[in-house]
Design a protein around this motif. Sequence first.
Motif, mmCIF file in Angstrom:
data_model
loop_
_atom_site.group_PDB
_atom_site.id
_atom_site.type_symbol
_atom_site.label_atom_id
_atom_site.label_comp_id
_atom_site.label_asym_id
_atom_site.label_seq_id
_atom_site.Cartn_x
_atom_site.Cartn_y
_atom_site.Cartn_z
ATOM 1 N N VAL A 1 2.135 -7.226 5.184
ATOM 2 C CA VAL A 1 0.881 -6.990 4.848
ATOM 3 C C VAL A 1 0.099 -5.860 5.793
ATOM 4 N N GLU A 2 0.330 -6.029 7.115
ATOM 5 C CA GLU A 2 -0.162 -5.304 8.055
ATOM 6 C C GLU A 2 -0.039 -4.064 7.754
ATOM 7 N N ASN A 3 1.070 -3.439 6.957
ATOM 8 C CA ASN A 3 1.088 -2.129 6.609
ATOM 9 C C ASN A 3 0.104 -1.576 5.777
ATOM 10 N N ILE B 1 -1.743 -3.799 -5.544
ATOM 11 C CA ILE B 1 -1.328 -4.419 -4.174
ATOM 12 C C ILE B 1 -0.041 -5.052 -4.113
ATOM 13 N N LEU B 2 0.436 -5.561 -5.208
ATOM 14 C CA LEU B 2 1.798 -6.259 -5.189
ATOM 15 C C LEU B 2 2.912 -5.002 -5.226
ATOM 16 N N SER B 3 2.592 -3.995 -5.708
ATOM 17 C CA SER B 3 3.358 -3.077 -5.886
ATOM 18 C C SER B 3 3.674 -2.324 -4.290
ATOM 19 N N LEU B 4 2.573 -2.217 -3.769
ATOM 20 C CA LEU B 4 2.509 -1.610 -2.434
ATOM 21 C C LEU B 4 3.234 -2.815 -1.474
ATOM 22 N N LEU B 5 3.137 -4.044 -1.602
ATOM 23 C CA LEU B 5 3.824 -4.788 -0.727
ATOM 24 C C LEU B 5 5.220 -4.754 -1.026
ATOM 25 N N ILE B 6 5.883 -4.725 -2.325
ATOM 26 C CA ILE B 6 7.147 -4.683 -2.653
ATOM 27 C C ILE B 6 7.508 -3.100 -1.991
ATOM 28 N N SER B 7 6.765 -2.229 -2.080
ATOM 29 C CA SER B 7 7.374 -0.817 -1.363
ATOM 30 C C SER B 7 7.300 -1.369 0.104
ATOM 31 N N ALA B 8 6.751 -2.215 0.569
ATOM 32 C CA ALA B 8 6.739 -2.449 2.150
ATOM 33 C C ALA B 8 7.602 -3.230 2.456
ATOM 34 N N ASN C 1 -0.351 7.369 1.203
ATOM 35 C CA ASN C 1 -1.266 8.565 1.141
ATOM 36 C C ASN C 1 -2.750 8.177 1.797
ATOM 37 N N GLY C 2 -2.869 6.793 2.086
ATOM 38 C CA GLY C 2 -4.025 6.510 2.744
ATOM 39 C C GLY C 2 -5.152 6.063 1.906
ATOM 40 N N LYS D 1 -9.563 -3.667 4.574
ATOM 41 C CA LYS D 1 -9.600 -2.877 3.679
ATOM 42 C C LYS D 1 -8.130 -2.450 3.368
ATOM 43 N N ILE D 2 -7.720 -2.441 2.162
ATOM 44 C CA ILE D 2 -6.344 -2.256 1.670
ATOM 45 C C ILE D 2 -6.339 -0.973 1.349
ATOM 46 N N ILE D 3 -5.348 -0.083 1.821
ATOM 47 C CA ILE D 3 -4.905 1.198 1.489
ATOM 48 C C ILE D 3 -3.693 1.150 0.961
#
Lengths: 470, 616
Positions: free
Chosen positions: A44-46, A111-118, A73-74, A67-69
């Motif tokens: 999550v920290e990512n 957000i879920l997609s980003l978590l999975i990428s992370a 790409n920020g 704030k979630i990024i």
Amino acid sequence: MDNNYSNFMDFGTPDDTIAAIATPRGSGAIGIIRVSGPDSTSIVENLLVRDSSSPFPPAPRKMTLAKIIDPSNGASIDRAMIAFFKAPDSYTGEDVIEIFCHGGILITREILSLLISAGARAAQPGEFTCRAFLNGKMDLVQAESVLDVINARNRAFLDAALKQLSGSLSSRIKNVRNNLLSLLSIIEVVIEYPEESSDQVPASDIKPVIDRAVSDLSNLLDRANSSNISNNAVGIVLIGKPNAGKSSLMNRILGYDRVIVSDTPGTTRDFVTDWFSSGGFDFEIMDTAGITNTENIVESEGIKKSFSSVKNSDIILALFDGSAEWNSDDDTVIDAVSEYKNVIPVITKKDLDKLIDTYRISDQFSDTDIICSSTKSGEGLDELLGRIACLAESSAPCSSDSLILNLRHRDLITMAMDSLCKCMENLGSVPDDILSIDIRDAVDALGRITGEDTSSDLLNTIFSNFCVGK
Amino acid sequence: MKKTDYYDVIVVGAGHAGVEAALAVARMNLDVLLVTINLDTIGLMPCNPSIGGPGKGHIAREIDALGGEMARNIDETHIHIRWLNTSKGPAVQALRAQADKLRYQSRLKHILESNNKIYLRQGMVTKLITQENYVKGIVIDTGERFYTGAIIATTGTFLNGIIHIGEKKFPAGRLGEFPAVGMTESLQELGIETGRLKTGTVARVNSKQIDFSRCIEQKPSSIPLAFSYFTTPAPRKQLSCWITHTTSETHDIIRSNFDRAPLFSGQIKGIGPRYCPSIEDKVNKFPDRDSHQIFLEPEGLGTNEIYMMGLSSSLPIDVQKAFINSIPGLENVDIMRPGYAIEYDFVFPTQLRPTLETKKIRNLYLAGQINGTSGYEEAAGQGIVSGVNAAASILGLRPLVIKRHEGYIGVLIDDLITKGTEEPYRIFTARAEYRLSMRFDNADTRLAMYGHEYGLISDEKFDFLNKRINIINSEIDNLEKYHVLNDAPSKFSAFVSKSLRHALKAPETTYGDLKDLNSSYPPVDDDDLTSRIQIEVKYEGYLKRQKKQIDEFKKYESISLPEDFDYDKVEGITVEARSKLKNIRPASVGQASRISGVSPADITVLIYFLRKASSR
């Protein structure tokens, strides 16, 4: 359907971290994404931009604003509240982070997609509760109540799974899997029947099959990425003559300037698509080229596309410029939408002097109220969104589980590709039994999508392709 | 002399399963009556005179680690031994040996006879005596009755066996032996469901009639090898095997006689093994192949009989003779024994517990072909597990259940009791999920503690094994302490100043190279140990990954399901899952998850109800 989903190993390894959208679709303004597992805080920290003075993870059981990024790409995704539950004092008994973001499937899905990428893995239905149980976190009352939810979700999950599996996704995955199974059977038959052949399978026989599988799977992922949202969102198309205010309305609905707005008619040639959530639904909204009688080839191609997008959309917003006189282009627009029921007529530019003959529209849409709007003042916008939501309800969107399933599929396809890449790295430097581990992992992962059992399929392939035995 | 007609355990059948079962019971210090139709066929190899190969060899090794006899017996009686799959990786390499068939049998028989706890008795069991779903004893063909606390039935192909050779069919247990009649019916009366399977074997010929100059020689290993951890490999008299092949003429002869094949005429109803097809089946299914390999295997030092692997057939004898004579090297051979197919009764193995006890009848254990398997090793593996469990039940000890990650015996039993089988079940290394962790070399680390726990392995032998395991572990640590020196051969220059352990991980490095990398490193001087060290170091990454998968697997295995669990009370599982669960009554949630038709969703629901039930 033999052995479908029967492999409980679907539930991953004990120290992996799982994530899922915890709120059902259409439930309101807030979406919750739950992350559980030893790496939940680091994953999550990512995704967070935090005030440097506040520690991470935050104090347990306290809400913190973050704030979630998109870390790649920020880009800013959402402002959300984060709650941290430290193991074992959490729902699952593991480190859990819950992200309370804005509702609707778009943001939560993103957000879920980003978590999975992370590094998280898409959780399966009931997996959080299963972990909770296994970690001794469930008492009777909780078990009873959660059970109902899980049952409902599981049935929906299976329905969605069946729907997906009957489609082309399944046949494509099966195809890749069968090619890998054949390869594996060539390796295995030499292992199981050493009397018949003492040689390893040459790397030159293995490489092309793996290359092909990796490229097939990566194509599949690309396709899945591009079609994912549109498969699940309600489609809205904006149609009207040039400069009717389509782009302005779209920007207004989206809440930001997505489309370049110009007073020059015909500015929108490349269709712009975007997504938004409203009233518990997710929408895919598309701006189109203005309808006009033109000699310009490029422009007329665009207009043709406008007509066809009308046909494929769930909701049509027919726009008429209130500040301009009625002309033959408006007639063309009327003709283009006349056969459809899901049309909302909108007279734009209410803030300007009204020149249009309203009766021409009311004549056509006798049983529908016309919305008069101004993107400058915002007038008519709420009414418009309300009407859109009413139509969306009747257009029956898919259940949220099918989207989660998509993520699960993507997760498994990615796992399969990772295994195959590992296999390629080792090709030529490890013996066949080691090489087969990665190929088998890939076949396993794909089999979990299609619901097939590796061991029995492998032996079947061997016996049908090779003549072996005493 | 036995003073009563009561034995702690009765074993029915003295094949590879029965022998291991009886020995396990006796080694646990209980009296055991071993009843066999014919005392002269104890431990007989009615098909291939060989033990081992991938999967099967692993099982023989596991039996050894558990304290069984198979590995030691083949070590003492083989006439050809070699490694298989050496180039294909550590997980799948295994020994295979040709046995001197008669000596294999006579040694086993003598081991049984020499054991004070074992009572051998010739006779055919005609009925099981039970009382309220407990076994109490047996009746044999002479009318005598023997009483017991537990029965292990290892009846092989004998139950209502029927042999087919061409159009001829006749009752037999094996060629030249009586079938067992009455036992199936006795089992059925107790509510146990049975089915029918088929297997077969090849004709045997006389080596003096074979022209070996037309065959390719397959030599045994040039150095002595052994299956057992407890055998010191010693030179033994060895014979070669020979390879020839079928020709298009062979296939023509077979094809033109398809109408006389009981396999195709409908005469044989039982299902045969796909992995071990008869030659007529191969010619039928693979019409494009114009040649199949045939292995000629000697059956012993004191006999000329040759087993012809690849030629299993139940065609009429005249056809068998004709097609055999069409094979290079076999032009002038006569048939000593014909090939044949045999149909026999088996018990659907989903009626068994992981201990191999039937769910319906307490203390009735089944092992070997009666459970739908095929192969000596598969039978023996079940034999030792059933023997330990029968004895454990009487002694009040915890049952022995080998899990899927612990050994091929565990994979075999779990597959049988969870999925059942539709053809004679053979082990394959591909059946195991955790193949790399269940190697031929490390059966001791996986299973010897069980052998020791039940007293099948003495303290002394257990110490011996543990000492070796400790050397492996401490040596792996030791490799971390030595580093590759500057004067190492140039091809290792990339590893300079890295640890020897690191250098050994590279595919091109072998343990033997290490002394050149650092001259002060004292290498271990034991090929068996160094090869194990090398495997552990080289494949550490893969082994760790597998360990993670195994840890997850164990989690679900450890949630046990009571056998009387009321699945009707579980709301929310599918109808299909419910009926499968009620039928198989899995012992653990892990086992339940492997039943086809039971989904992860069903499993989750099940877990809640279980939790609920246990907290009441």
